[in-house]
Design a protein around this motif. Structure first.
Motif, PDB file in Angstrom:
ATOM      1  N   UNK A 291       0.820  -1.087   0.007  1.00 57.47           N
ATOM      2  CA  UNK A 291       0.154   0.046  -0.151  1.00 57.47           C
ATOM      3  C   UNK A 291       0.870   1.291   0.006  1.00 57.47           C
ATOM      4  N   UNK A 292       0.248   2.339  -0.585  1.00 62.97           N
ATOM      5  CA  UNK A 292       0.909   3.562  -0.466  1.00 62.97           C
ATOM      6  C   UNK A 292       1.134   3.994   0.729  1.00 62.97           C
ATOM      7  N   UNK A 293       2.457   4.653   1.175  1.00 62.20           N
ATOM      8  CA  UNK A 293       2.690   4.977   2.381  1.00 62.20           C
ATOM      9  C   UNK A 293       2.234   6.743   2.643  1.00 62.20           C
ATOM     10  N   UNK A 294       2.185   7.089   1.436  1.00 61.26           N
ATOM     11  CA  UNK A 294       1.490   8.599   1.306  1.00 61.26           C
ATOM     12  C   UNK A 294       0.114   8.546   1.598  1.00 61.26           C
ATOM     13  N   UNK A 295      -0.600   7.621   0.847  1.00 63.94           N
ATOM     14  CA  UNK A 295      -2.199   7.743   1.026  1.00 63.94           C
ATOM     15  C   UNK A 295      -2.373   7.291   2.361  1.00 63.94           C
ATOM     16  N   UNK A 296      -1.641   6.243   3.269  1.00 65.58           N
ATOM     17  CA  UNK A 296      -1.989   5.897   4.528  1.00 65.58           C
ATOM     18  C   UNK A 296      -1.688   7.075   5.412  1.00 65.58           C
ATOM     19  N   UNK A 297      -0.631   7.762   5.159  1.00 64.54           N
ATOM     20  CA  UNK A 297      -0.285   8.935   5.964  1.00 64.54           C
ATOM     21  C   UNK A 297      -1.277  10.063   5.979  1.00 64.54           C
ATOM     22  N   UNK A 298      -1.850  10.070   4.725  1.00 66.72           N
ATOM     23  CA  UNK A 298      -3.095  11.266   4.536  1.00 66.72           C
ATOM     24  C   UNK A 298      -4.283  10.792   5.227  1.00 66.72           C
ATOM     25  N   UNK A 299      -4.752   9.566   5.138  1.00 67.20           N
ATOM     26  CA  UNK A 299      -5.792   9.297   5.829  1.00 67.20           C
ATOM     27  C   UNK A 299      -5.610   9.158   7.327  1.00 67.20           C
ATOM     28  N   UNK A 300      -4.526   8.808   7.916  1.00 71.34           N
ATOM     29  CA  UNK A 300      -4.182   8.952   9.284  1.00 71.34           C
ATOM     30  C   UNK A 300      -4.130  10.253   9.770  1.00 71.34           C
ATOM     31  N   UNK A 301      -3.718  11.409   8.940  1.00 74.20           N
ATOM     32  CA  UNK A 301      -3.853  12.731   9.414  1.00 74.20           C
ATOM     33  C   UNK A 301      -5.200  13.289   9.421  1.00 74.20           C
ATOM     34  N   UNK A 302      -5.907  12.840   8.637  1.00 72.72           N
ATOM     35  CA  UNK A 302      -7.480  13.305   8.693  1.00 72.72           C
ATOM     36  C   UNK A 302      -8.114  12.680   9.898  1.00 72.72           C
ATOM     37  N   UNK A 303      -7.845  11.210  10.224  1.00 75.76           N
ATOM     38  CA  UNK A 303      -8.209  10.793  11.346  1.00 75.76           C
ATOM     39  C   UNK A 303      -8.035  11.355  12.488  1.00 75.76           C
TER      40      UNK A 303
END
Length: 504
Positions: A291-303
């Motif tokens: 999985x994309x680390x950037x996509x995961x980091x973005x979702x985590x930031x929103x949460x």
């Protein structure tokens, strides 16, 4: 013979009649009491039979329906400690025979588990079971203690049987995991804060964060709540425990913080269906690619932004149980790997739902889903729309609770309540002194239970009097002054799943 006067005869007759009535009354009362005792005995017998039937059903279910984990994680802990102490091995080199899985916690966890080197594996299993049961009792006492006391031994026994069906809880016990112990430590701090005993608040969170990294998010909760002393104490405890472990085993500490922490392959496969975190969702979507680390980091930031907003709202209203519930949900979502048994952190959220009668149906539905092991239907294949929705069921539940859990109270709701009280409260009588309620919550305290918490200001009954359970009189008079509004107080994978769960 002297005749008896008529008045004396009437008095004697009345006395005899009263004695007969009294005797009949006593007889009736005796009979009624006996019938009441018999009814209570019958009710107790029926309750006992129902409880035995429920316990039998739960035992059969837990022994046959789910896959038993055979104390797999406890065997990892025991093997690691035994190798380290008795065979001069290294903490992170041990592997369970036949698998590639070993110890994944920070070094302080291994230091805390050193007493296992003094006992056999069977004794360690028995002690682990007792510790988990004690931790569960502490969690229940903190979250729903008043509710359980209201229903007595029968309600408590039923609650324990019901909880035994919950998949995260039964997995925690069957694996020999430490999740309940960490939850009890964290909630102990919540209890201290909610009852005005915050001098030692932070110790539990600090110890939990030293054993696993995920509970460190609760230090962020303390900062949002502006409990800087508690946050500093938690940080100091975690740092001291970590430093002590580095002194005991410097090589293990160096390896963990520089290599093992960043190697998720040591923990397990990200796309494994038991990984019910946001990272797990992305991994199942992109499998077999990473999985994309950037996509995961973005979702985590929103949460995390949602978490900060909801936590601030809860602590502003003095709703500590809500704040800790939201933080537990967020920790499960943002951790790279959240196995199913980590979801015991959802228990505070159920306590929040239980204090709202209109949401009891929702609590029941979510509980039933979390008992069903439904995600394992997609163990082999999580592809397609059905696999995307079904294999991530527990993630959707966690995310939905984060967004919709009723914590705190909006400013609009507080203004509406203030207008209702001021509009309907009768004017005090200047002649008669005002009556002040004797049972008033101390400033800065919030009740921490499912039956009444600081998350909601005490409702008015339309006559300026606090509702039942909040103190104050339940039958106001024209001379009773309306009660004033009371100010309110302001993962890493820690288990060792195999690709296929160990057989029973």
């Amino acid at each position: 013979m002297t005749p008896t006067p008529p008045d004396t005869e009437r008095a004697d007759a009345a006395r005899v009649g009263n004695e007969k009535v009294d005797n009949e009354t006593v007889d009736h009362e005796t009979v009624d009491n006996a019938r009441g005792d018999n009814n209570r005995v019958g009710i107790d017998h029926r309750r006992l039979l129902l409880l035995l039937g429920l316990a039998t059903a739960v035992t059969v279910f837990t022994a046959t329906v789910p896959l038993l984990r055979d104390w797999f994680d406890l065997r990892v802990y025991y093997g690691t400690i035994d190798t380290w102490v008795h065979h001069d091995g290294r903490i992170y080199d041990y592997r369970v025979p036949g698998t590639t899985y070993g110890f994944t916690y920070p070094p302080f966890a291994a230091v805390a588990m050193l007493p296992m080197a003094l006992v056999s594996l069977d004794t360690a299993i028995a002690l682990c079971l007792l510790l988990n049961l004690a931790a569960l009792a502490a969690v229940l006492y903190i979250l729903v203690g008043p509710l359980l006391r209201r229903y007595g031994w029968y309600g408590t026994a039923v609650a324990v049987c019901v909880l035994a069906l919950l998949e995260p809880l039964r997995d925690t016990i069957s694996f020999g995991q430490v999740n309940l112990l960490l939850l009890a430590l964290v909630l102990a701090d919540a209890w201290l804060l909610s009852t005005g005993r915050g001098r030692w608040a932070g110790v539990g969170i600090g110890l939990a964060a030293a054993v696993k990294l995920t509970p460190a998010l609760f230090i962020g909760l303390l900062l949002i709540a502006r409990r800087r002393r508690a946050a500093g104490l938690a940080t100091a405890v975690a740092a001291t425990a970590t430093a002590a472990a580095a002194w005991v085993s410097p090589d293990a500490s160096r390896f963990y913080w520089t290599e093992a922490l960043w190697d998720t392959n040591r923990i397990g496969r990200l796309a494994y269906v038991s990984n019910q975190s946001l990272q797990g969702v992305l991994a199942r979507l992109t499998e077999p690619a990473e999985p994309s680390r950037a996509a995961w980091a973005s979702v985590v930031l929103v949460v995390l932004c949602v978490w900060a907003w909801r936590t601030h709202r809860a602590v502003t209203a003095g709703d500590w149980v809500g704040a800790f519930a939201v933080t537990g949900l967020t920790a499960c979502l943002v951790s790279p790997i959240t196995w199913v048994h980590h979801l015991v952190w959802l228990l505070p959220s159920f306590a929040v739902l239980l204090r709202h009668r209109r949401l009891l149906w929702l609590a029941g539905c979510l509980y039933a889903v979390l008992c069903s092991s439904v995600v394992w239907l997609w163990f082999d294949d999580a592809s397609g729309p059905g696999g995307f929705l079904g294999s991530n069921t527990y993630v959707w539940i966690t995310l939905g609770l984060l967004l919709g859990l009723p914590v705190g109270q909006s400013a609009a709701g507080r203004r509406l309540l203030r207008r209702r009280v001021s509009a309907t409260a009768p004017a005090p009588n200047p002649v008669v002194p005002a009556i002040t309620p004797t049972h008033v919550q101390r400033e800065g305290e919030a009740s921490f239970s499912a039956t009444g918490t600081g998350s909601e200001p005490a409702p008015a009954d339309g006559r300026g009097v606090l509702a039942e359970g909040r103190g104050g009189s339940s039958e106001p008079t024209g001379s009773t002054r309306p009660a004033a509004r009371k100010p309110q107080s302001s993962s890493e994978r820690a288990s060792s799943y195999t690709v296929k769960p160990p057989p029973a």
